[in-house]
Scaffold this motif. Structure first.
Motif, PDB file in Angstrom:
ATOM      1  N   ALA A  71      40.996 -64.987 -21.103  1.00  0.00           N
ATOM      2  CA  ALA A  71      40.235 -64.515 -19.943  1.00  0.00           C
ATOM      3  C   ALA A  71      38.786 -64.983 -20.094  1.00  0.00           C
ATOM      4  N   PRO A  72      38.224 -65.625 -19.090  1.00  0.00           N
ATOM      5  CA  PRO A  72      36.872 -66.181 -19.219  1.00  0.00           C
ATOM      6  C   PRO A  72      35.821 -65.188 -19.710  1.00  0.00           C
ATOM      7  N   ARG A  73      35.890 -63.951 -19.293  1.00  0.00           N
ATOM      8  CA  ARG A  73      34.870 -62.989 -19.676  1.00  0.00           C
ATOM      9  C   ARG A  73      35.190 -62.267 -20.978  1.00  0.00           C
ATOM     10  N   ARG A  74      36.327 -62.658 -21.617  1.00  0.00           N
ATOM     11  CA  ARG A  74      36.704 -62.066 -22.921  1.00  0.00           C
ATOM     12  C   ARG A  74      36.927 -63.151 -23.972  1.00  0.00           C
ATOM     13  N   ARG A  75      36.240 -64.247 -23.820  1.00  0.00           N
ATOM     14  CA  ARG A  75      36.389 -65.342 -24.788  1.00  0.00           C
ATOM     15  C   ARG A  75      35.808 -64.991 -26.155  1.00  0.00           C
ATOM     16  N   HIS A  76      35.107 -63.881 -26.244  1.00  0.00           N
ATOM     17  CA  HIS A  76      34.520 -63.428 -27.510  1.00  0.00           C
ATOM     18  C   HIS A  76      35.462 -62.484 -28.261  1.00  0.00           C
ATOM     19  N   VAL A  77      36.706 -62.349 -27.784  1.00  0.00           N
ATOM     20  CA  VAL A  77      37.648 -61.345 -28.297  1.00  0.00           C
ATOM     21  C   VAL A  77      38.932 -62.011 -28.785  1.00  0.00           C
ATOM     22  N   ALA A  78      39.497 -61.443 -29.849  1.00  0.00           N
ATOM     23  CA  ALA A  78      40.831 -61.842 -30.309  1.00  0.00           C
ATOM     24  C   ALA A  78      41.598 -60.594 -30.700  1.00  0.00           C
ATOM     25  N   ASN A  79      42.920 -60.680 -30.605  1.00  0.00           N
ATOM     26  CA  ASN A  79      43.807 -59.626 -31.080  1.00  0.00           C
ATOM     27  C   ASN A  79      44.362 -60.073 -32.417  1.00  0.00           C
ATOM     28  N   LEU A  80      44.403 -59.151 -33.373  1.00  0.00           N
ATOM     29  CA  LEU A  80      44.840 -59.459 -34.722  1.00  0.00           C
ATOM     30  C   LEU A  80      46.188 -58.806 -35.003  1.00  0.00           C
ATOM     31  N   GLY A  81      47.037 -59.523 -35.706  1.00  0.00           N
ATOM     32  CA  GLY A  81      48.304 -58.986 -36.186  1.00  0.00           C
ATOM     33  C   GLY A  81      48.601 -59.579 -37.553  1.00  0.00           C
ATOM     34  N   MET A  82      49.265 -58.805 -38.406  1.00  0.00           N
ATOM     35  CA  MET A  82      49.586 -59.321 -39.735  1.00  0.00           C
ATOM     36  C   MET A  82      50.735 -58.535 -40.354  1.00  0.00           C
ATOM     37  N   ALA A  83      51.356 -59.143 -41.352  1.00  0.00           N
ATOM     38  CA  ALA A  83      52.438 -58.502 -42.091  1.00  0.00           C
ATOM     39  C   ALA A  83      52.443 -59.041 -43.519  1.00  0.00           C
ATOM     40  N   VAL A  84      52.728 -58.128 -44.457  1.00  0.00           N
ATOM     41  CA  VAL A  84      52.832 -58.485 -45.871  1.00  0.00           C
ATOM     42  C   VAL A  84      54.225 -58.081 -46.338  1.00  0.00           C
ATOM     43  N   HIS A  85      54.917 -58.989 -47.018  1.00  0.00           N
ATOM     44  CA  HIS A  85      56.236 -58.670 -47.548  1.00  0.00           C
ATOM     45  C   HIS A  85      56.121 -57.417 -48.410  1.00  0.00           C
ATOM     46  N   PRO A  86      57.060 -56.464 -48.276  1.00  0.00           N
ATOM     47  CA  PRO A  86      56.974 -55.202 -49.034  1.00  0.00           C
ATOM     48  C   PRO A  86      56.817 -55.368 -50.540  1.00  0.00           C
ATOM     49  N   LEU A 101      41.039 -63.838 -42.232  1.00  0.00           N
ATOM     50  CA  LEU A 101      41.086 -63.833 -40.768  1.00  0.00           C
ATOM     51  C   LEU A 101      39.741 -63.434 -40.171  1.00  0.00           C
ATOM     52  N   LEU A 102      39.083 -62.453 -40.769  1.00  0.00           N
ATOM     53  CA  LEU A 102      37.784 -62.018 -40.254  1.00  0.00           C
ATOM     54  C   LEU A 102      36.696 -63.049 -40.530  1.00  0.00           C
ATOM     55  N   GLU A 103      36.780 -63.753 -41.644  1.00  0.00           N
ATOM     56  CA  GLU A 103      35.830 -64.833 -41.929  1.00  0.00           C
ATOM     57  C   GLU A 103      35.986 -65.947 -40.896  1.00  0.00           C
ATOM     58  N   LEU A 104      37.226 -66.255 -40.542  1.00  0.00           N
ATOM     59  CA  LEU A 104      37.491 -67.247 -39.498  1.00  0.00           C
ATOM     60  C   LEU A 104      36.914 -66.773 -38.162  1.00  0.00           C
ATOM     61  N   ALA A 105      37.154 -65.509 -37.838  1.00  0.00           N
ATOM     62  CA  ALA A 105      36.663 -64.949 -36.572  1.00  0.00           C
ATOM     63  C   ALA A 105      35.144 -64.962 -36.501  1.00  0.00           C
ATOM     64  N   ASP A 106      34.495 -64.518 -37.576  1.00  0.00           N
ATOM     65  CA  ASP A 106      33.041 -64.366 -37.579  1.00  0.00           C
ATOM     66  C   ASP A 106      32.296 -65.690 -37.683  1.00  0.00           C
ATOM     67  N   ASN A 107      32.755 -66.576 -38.555  1.00  0.00           N
ATOM     68  CA  ASN A 107      31.957 -67.744 -38.920  1.00  0.00           C
ATOM     69  C   ASN A 107      32.407 -69.062 -38.315  1.00  0.00           C
ATOM     70  N   TRP A 108      33.569 -69.075 -37.681  1.00  0.00           N
ATOM     71  CA  TRP A 108      34.072 -70.336 -37.147  1.00  0.00           C
ATOM     72  C   TRP A 108      34.504 -70.251 -35.691  1.00  0.00           C
ATOM     73  N   LEU A 109      34.963 -69.109 -35.273  1.00  0.00           N
ATOM     74  CA  LEU A 109      35.430 -68.964 -33.889  1.00  0.00           C
ATOM     75  C   LEU A 109      34.416 -68.258 -33.000  1.00  0.00           C
ATOM     76  N   ALA A 110      33.310 -67.841 -33.572  1.00  0.00           N
ATOM     77  CA  ALA A 110      32.227 -67.167 -32.837  1.00  0.00           C
ATOM     78  C   ALA A 110      32.729 -65.941 -32.076  1.00  0.00           C
ATOM     79  N   LEU A 111      33.652 -65.222 -32.685  1.00  0.00           N
ATOM     80  CA  LEU A 111      34.171 -64.025 -32.040  1.00  0.00           C
ATOM     81  C   LEU A 111      33.238 -62.852 -32.308  1.00  0.00           C
TER      82      LEU A 111
END
Length: 164
Positions: A71-86, A101-111
């Motif tokens: 969405a053009p007005r939400r380009r600063h947003v991402a939804n996160l999902g993850m899973a770790v084998h038990p 994932l947060l380092e990618l979001a903060d420092n490379w994707l400008a989220l």
């Protein structure tokens, strides 16, 4: 521990993780995933989806992603999902993956904002997300159908910390 971008050949290991009741039961995935389904997902992923995996001794044991809003007005947003084998939960694998994932979001994707949904009963995930700065913004009642009944989820978000 190696954290890297997911590849189609990771489908076998990701399928094994997502076939675990602890994983599909705490995500929106269904039981009985197939390697073919995961191979297709990894081969044809859209550009707005960034998938990472954690590899230990040649085996992918966790996966997670950021799905950027289109969405053009939400380009600063991402939804996160993850899973770790038990077998690897409680050993720092989830913390390492979430940090990457947060380092990618903060420092490379400008989220500016990362959002997620987590079932109210998933205490280990709640603790992990809170530790990384996520805050509860609301409750989605009867959010998903799981194991024969509807369950609530917490809506959580983390705003990128402001530079000092």
């Amino acid at each position: 521990m190696i954290i890297r971008a997911a590849r189609p050949e990771d489908a076998v290991d990701i399928c094994q993780t997502m076939a675990q009741p602890e994983c599909y039961g705490n995500t929106l995935q269904l039981p009985y995933p197939t390697e073919q389904m995961w191979h297709q997902r990894l081969s044809g992923k859209p550009e707005n989806l960034h998938l990472l995996v954690v590899e230990l001794q040649g085996r992918v044991v966790a996966n997670g992603g950021l799905e950027l809003s289109t969405a053009p007005r939400r380009r600063h947003v991402a939804n996160l999902g993850m899973a770790v084998h038990p077998e690897f939960q409680g050993q720092g694998v989830g913390t390492a993956l979430l940090s990457a994932l947060l380092e990618l979001a903060d420092n490379w994707l400008a989220l500016r904002r990362v959002e997620l949904e987590v079932y109210t009963g998933n205490q280990p995930a709640l603790a992990l997300y809170r530790k990384q700065g996520f805050e509860v913004e609301g409750t989605a009642r009867e959010y998903a159908f799981r194991d024969g009944h509807y369950v609530d989820a917490l809506l959580m978000a983390r705003l990128r910390p402001q530079a000092g």
